[in-house]
Design a protein around this motif. Structure first.
Motif: not given
Length: 520
Positions: A315-318, A393-395, A373-382
């Motif tokens: 699924r091309d997940f990071s 939510l991904t960048s 922070r989302i841009q730096r890590s590439g994602f945030t878990i809600i």
């Protein structure tokens, strides 16, 4: 054991939320003695009451300084407490612990005059699960447990059947589908009065006032309408997605059922402040305003690392969140973590590649405070209040959402600038009288005023556009209305008005045919 018909049409027993009290001591006594208790220590025996109106008369005498709305809410809660039948399920959210207690009523209402204040109104209960983790209860059911009320009924979204399954297995089966919204504002008030709370989506809530989108004006009007009906909503309907659930309860809610004058530990009496009125809302975009992925693929600590690698490749997940048996976040697996595990020859389980401190956010967090922070890590878990994973939510998602919100303004800006350039060769005298004064003052025409210009036969002939006059006039009117809607702050993406956005883009394409940009 009483069986009743729920709103979804299934035969289930009834379930209730009864809060143990202001103090952890009251909860502990209730559990140890097999009781469910409520406050109102200034109130005597209710055994002779045959309706909530009878209770209301006693409350008015015991608490003469309380408002009529407060007495009305209290009498309905106490009547629920008395009317609950043996065999019904009871949920007691624990005040200072991340657990709930689940039990079955085994005895009728009792008044124990000899007991200390706060322990006199009781029902005998078999506490089947005295300490079930709150995270085991899905968010929608958890929110419906009457956060501001002492006694409320759990009657929608298969709530009672889910409570029964939780009591039997410790697992919430959840609910699939949309519940039926109230038919009117009067129905909403009636539902809150009868059950204590009412869940519905933010979309359905504002729809009761005839609105489809949450602009600043709509927010103010619905807030005012709720206040006039004596209702409050939590979370606020601006802090969730348009189809996210909110819980409506009575505005008089702070300290309900704990007795307005519960005994403090030091022996002094406390007075709970009245619930605050309509709040002034800031107009901040929240994480919850964005549509994020809710069907999150997760893994467990003990899973083989290959169970994470396979879906990440497919699924091309990071990244993949790592959760426990209650879906509570324990960390995240990323390609960097997998590489470190492989380099260290530690590739057996997910735990070997775990990052225990991933970027997280809650739906009520301000979006712009989290963007860097989302841009730096590439994602945030809600996560929710129990740290259970509810989305990601991904960048890339964030960039797509920002494009949706910015694109209408960019298109409208270019469209207006091209219109200005196309009419600059008109003299003031050639313009329709409806817009002549605007030009004389040296001001730009509004989109609405361009409609007058296009509909004027002389101006249209001078434009010499290879289009149908009425078609352009109609398109301009559509874009004008769209522009006016966007002038009001809204938490909902402008792209939800897909037809109007498409009309704006279409009109801009037509204008580009007659307004040529200079050669580069």
């Amino acid at each position: 054991m009483r069986i009743c018909m729920a709103d979804e049409g299934a035969d289930i027993m009834r379930a209730w939320t009864v809060r143990g009290g202001q103090s952890g001591e009251r909860e502990q006594v209730a559990l140890s003695e097999g009781l469910v208790v409520v406050g109102w220590e200034d109130l005597g025996d209710l055994s002779g009451c045959s309706s909530h109106d009878d209770i209301g008369e006693l409350l008015a005498k015991a608490y003469p300084g309380e408002a009529a709305g407060t007495i009305d809410s209290w009498k309905r809660q106490l009547w629920r407490f008395i009317a609950m039948e043996i065999g019904d399920y009871v949920v007691m959210p624990r005040k200072y612990l991340s657990v709930v207690s689940l039990g079955v009523l085994t005895g009728p209402y009792e008044y124990r005059a000899e007991e200390p204040p706060g322990f006199r109104h009781v029902r005998r209960t078999d506490w089947i699960r005295p300490a079930l983790e709150r995270a085991a209860v899905r968010g929608d059911l958890r929110d419906s447990m009457g956060a501001f009320l002492t006694v409320s009924e759990l009657s929608r979204r298969d709530a009672a059947a889910r409570v029964q399954t939780l009591a039997e297995t410790g697992t919430d089966p959840g609910y699939v589908g949309d519940g039926e919204p109230p038919a009117s504002r009067e129905s909403l008030v009636s539902d809150v009065r009868d059950s204590g709370t009412r869940q519905l989506t933010a979309r359905d809530l504002i729809g009761l006032w005839g609105w489809k989108r949450r602009t600043s004006d709509v927010t103010d009007l619905v807030d005012q309408g709720l206040a006039e009906l004596g209702l409050r909503v939590d979370p606020h309907f601006n802090d969730v997605q348009l189809d996210g659930l909110v819980t409506v309860s009575a505005e008089e809610s702070t300290g309900l059922g704990e007795g307005v004058r519960d005994q403090a530990q030091g022996g002094e009496q406390q007075t709970h402040p009245q619930a605050e009125g309509p709040r002034d809302r800031d107009l901040t975009w929240r994480i919850g305003n964005l549509p994020f992925v809710r069907e999150v693929v997760t893994v467990r600590m003990g899973d083989a690392l290959s169970q994470a690698i396979t879906p990440m490749i497919e699924r091309d997940f990071s990244q993949l969140p790592v959760v426990d048996h209650n879906n509570v976040l324990r960390g995240v697996v990323t390609w960097e973590g997998i590489a470190r595990a492989q380099l260290g020859d530690r590739t057996a389980t997910v735990a070997n590649a775990l990052d225990p401190h991933p970027e997280t956010a809650r739906v009520e967090h301000a979006l712009f405070d989290r963007m860097d922070r989302i841009q730096r890590s590439g994602f945030t878990i809600i996560v929710d209040g129990e740290n259970a994973v509810i989305g990601i939510l991904t960048s890339t998602d964030l960039a797509g959402q920002l494009k949706q919100r910015i694109e209408p303004f960019i298109l409208l800006e270019e469209l207006e600038r091209r219109l200005r350039r196309l009419i600059r060769h008109f003299s003031t005298d050639e313009l329709p009288k409806e817009i002549r004064k605007t030009m004389e003052r040296g001001q730009h025409l509004s989109l609405g005023q361009y409609v007058f210009l296009v509909e004027d036969a002389g101006c249209w002939n001078k434009l010499r556009w290879p289009f149908e006059q009425q078609d352009i006039s109609r398109r301009l009117a559509t874009v004008r209305d769209y522009r006016n809607d966007l002038a009001h702050w809204a938490v909902d993406a402008p792209a939800e008005d897909a037809a109007a956005l498409a009309a704006t883009g279409g009109l801009l394409k037509l204008l580009k045919l007659v307004d040529h940009d200079p050669a580069v």
